[in-house]
Design a protein around this motif. Structure first.
Motif, PDB file in Angstrom:
ATOM      1  N   ALA A 210      35.337 -55.866 -57.935  1.00  0.00           N
ATOM      2  CA  ALA A 210      35.031 -56.931 -56.981  1.00  0.00           C
ATOM      3  C   ALA A 210      36.137 -57.976 -57.073  1.00  0.00           C
ATOM      4  O   ALA A 210      36.677 -58.247 -58.148  1.00  0.00           O
TER       5      ALA A 210
ATOM      6  N   ALA B  36      30.283 -60.116 -51.202  1.00  0.00           N
ATOM      7  CA  ALA B  36      31.404 -59.831 -52.093  1.00  0.00           C
ATOM      8  C   ALA B  36      32.217 -58.712 -51.462  1.00  0.00           C
ATOM      9  O   ALA B  36      31.714 -57.959 -50.626  1.00  0.00           O
TER      10      ALA B  36
ATOM     11  N   ARG C 167      34.491 -65.242 -61.816  1.00  0.00           N
ATOM     12  CA  ARG C 167      33.270 -64.843 -61.119  1.00  0.00           C
ATOM     13  C   ARG C 167      33.627 -64.138 -59.826  1.00  0.00           C
ATOM     14  O   ARG C 167      34.684 -64.344 -59.255  1.00  0.00           O
ATOM     15  N   VAL C 168      32.707 -63.340 -59.357  1.00  0.00           N
ATOM     16  CA  VAL C 168      32.900 -62.632 -58.095  1.00  0.00           C
ATOM     17  C   VAL C 168      32.979 -63.658 -56.957  1.00  0.00           C
ATOM     18  O   VAL C 168      32.170 -64.581 -56.882  1.00  0.00           O
ATOM     19  N   ARG C 169      33.976 -63.491 -56.099  1.00  0.00           N
ATOM     20  CA  ARG C 169      34.117 -64.370 -54.947  1.00  0.00           C
ATOM     21  C   ARG C 169      33.056 -64.009 -53.923  1.00  0.00           C
ATOM     22  O   ARG C 169      32.856 -62.838 -53.604  1.00  0.00           O
ATOM     23  N   LEU C 170      32.379 -65.018 -53.384  1.00  0.00           N
ATOM     24  CA  LEU C 170      31.389 -64.795 -52.339  1.00  0.00           C
ATOM     25  C   LEU C 170      31.840 -65.467 -51.064  1.00  0.00           C
ATOM     26  O   LEU C 170      32.186 -66.648 -51.054  1.00  0.00           O
ATOM     27  N   TRP C 171      31.839 -64.700 -49.981  1.00  0.00           N
ATOM     28  CA  TRP C 171      32.073 -65.259 -48.659  1.00  0.00           C
ATOM     29  C   TRP C 171      30.713 -65.634 -48.099  1.00  0.00           C
ATOM     30  O   TRP C 171      29.720 -64.938 -48.314  1.00  0.00           O
TER      31      TRP C 171
ATOM     32  N   ALA D 149      34.004 -62.236 -44.574  1.00  0.00           N
ATOM     33  CA  ALA D 149      34.296 -61.174 -45.545  1.00  0.00           C
ATOM     34  C   ALA D 149      34.982 -60.003 -44.850  1.00  0.00           C
ATOM     35  O   ALA D 149      35.968 -59.448 -45.360  1.00  0.00           O
TER      36      ALA D 149
ATOM     37  N   ILE E  60      35.817 -57.391 -62.189  1.00  0.00           N
ATOM     38  CA  ILE E  60      36.501 -58.150 -61.151  1.00  0.00           C
ATOM     39  C   ILE E  60      38.000 -57.965 -61.238  1.00  0.00           C
ATOM     40  O   ILE E  60      38.537 -57.516 -62.258  1.00  0.00           O
TER      41      ILE E  60
ATOM     42  N   GLN F 208      25.172 -59.848 -51.136  1.00  0.00           N
ATOM     43  CA  GLN F 208      24.691 -60.421 -52.388  1.00  0.00           C
ATOM     44  C   GLN F 208      23.733 -61.557 -52.051  1.00  0.00           C
ATOM     45  O   GLN F 208      23.754 -62.062 -50.938  1.00  0.00           O
TER      46      GLN F 208
END
Length: 161
Positions: free
Chosen positions: A50, A39, A58-62, A68, A11, A34
């Motif tokens: 990422a 991501a 942690r990986v950002r999730l939209w 995104a 990341i 994901q």
């Protein structure tokens, strides 16, 4: 970028990404589906990372593809990028945070207390203005307070402390 990392990619934090964008170092981007969201993976130099969520590792999730993609277009300044939907599972959306309910309860209680306190202050000010609350002099206050302290000291002495 077709071979983007599928499991736990390295990341990079948002500030570093913005610095790379300003330096025009971002070569490409991938919106990677994901479980539960999307991501964004950026490539710069020989690195592929990422984007991390704020204040976490942690990986950002939209939540959806549009947000995104808007991030890649507006924040990264890229009009062309890849989308990989292979791992996307919209049914896996579990964004509940266990601390949210507690934080909301505390905010509500704080707001209620603030409203109560402000009402008490306003009531006191209104009472002073209309004469129902009388002002006392500093000497009168000191006399009352001295008597109160003496009373408490007597009670403490009588209780054997």
């Amino acid at each position: 970028m077709a071979n983007a990392p599928k499991e736990s990619p390295s990341i990079i934090n948002g500030r570093a990404v913005k610095d790379l964008v300003e330096a025009k170092e971002i070569r490409s981007a991938l919106v990677l589906g994901q479980p539960g969201g999307f991501a964004v993976v950026v490539r710069y130099g020989s690195q592929e990372r990422a984007i991390a969520a704020q204040r976490s590792r942690r990986v950002r999730l939209w939540r959806n593809l549009n947000t995104a993609a808007a991030y890649v277009r507006d924040e990264l300044g890229m009009q062309r990028f890849e989308i990989d939907m292979a791992e996307h599972d919209p049914a896996a959306l579990d964004r509940a945070r266990p601390d949210t309910a507690e934080r909301q309860r505390q905010l509500r209680e704080a707001a209620e207390h603030d409203a109560w306190f402000r009402a008490q202050v306003q009531e006191a000010l209104d009472g002073i203005a209309d004469g129902t609350n009388r002002l006392i002099s500093e000497e009168e206050w000191e006399d009352w307070f001295s008597k109160k302290i003496a009373s408490l000291e007597r009670r403490a002495a009588n209780s054997g402390r």
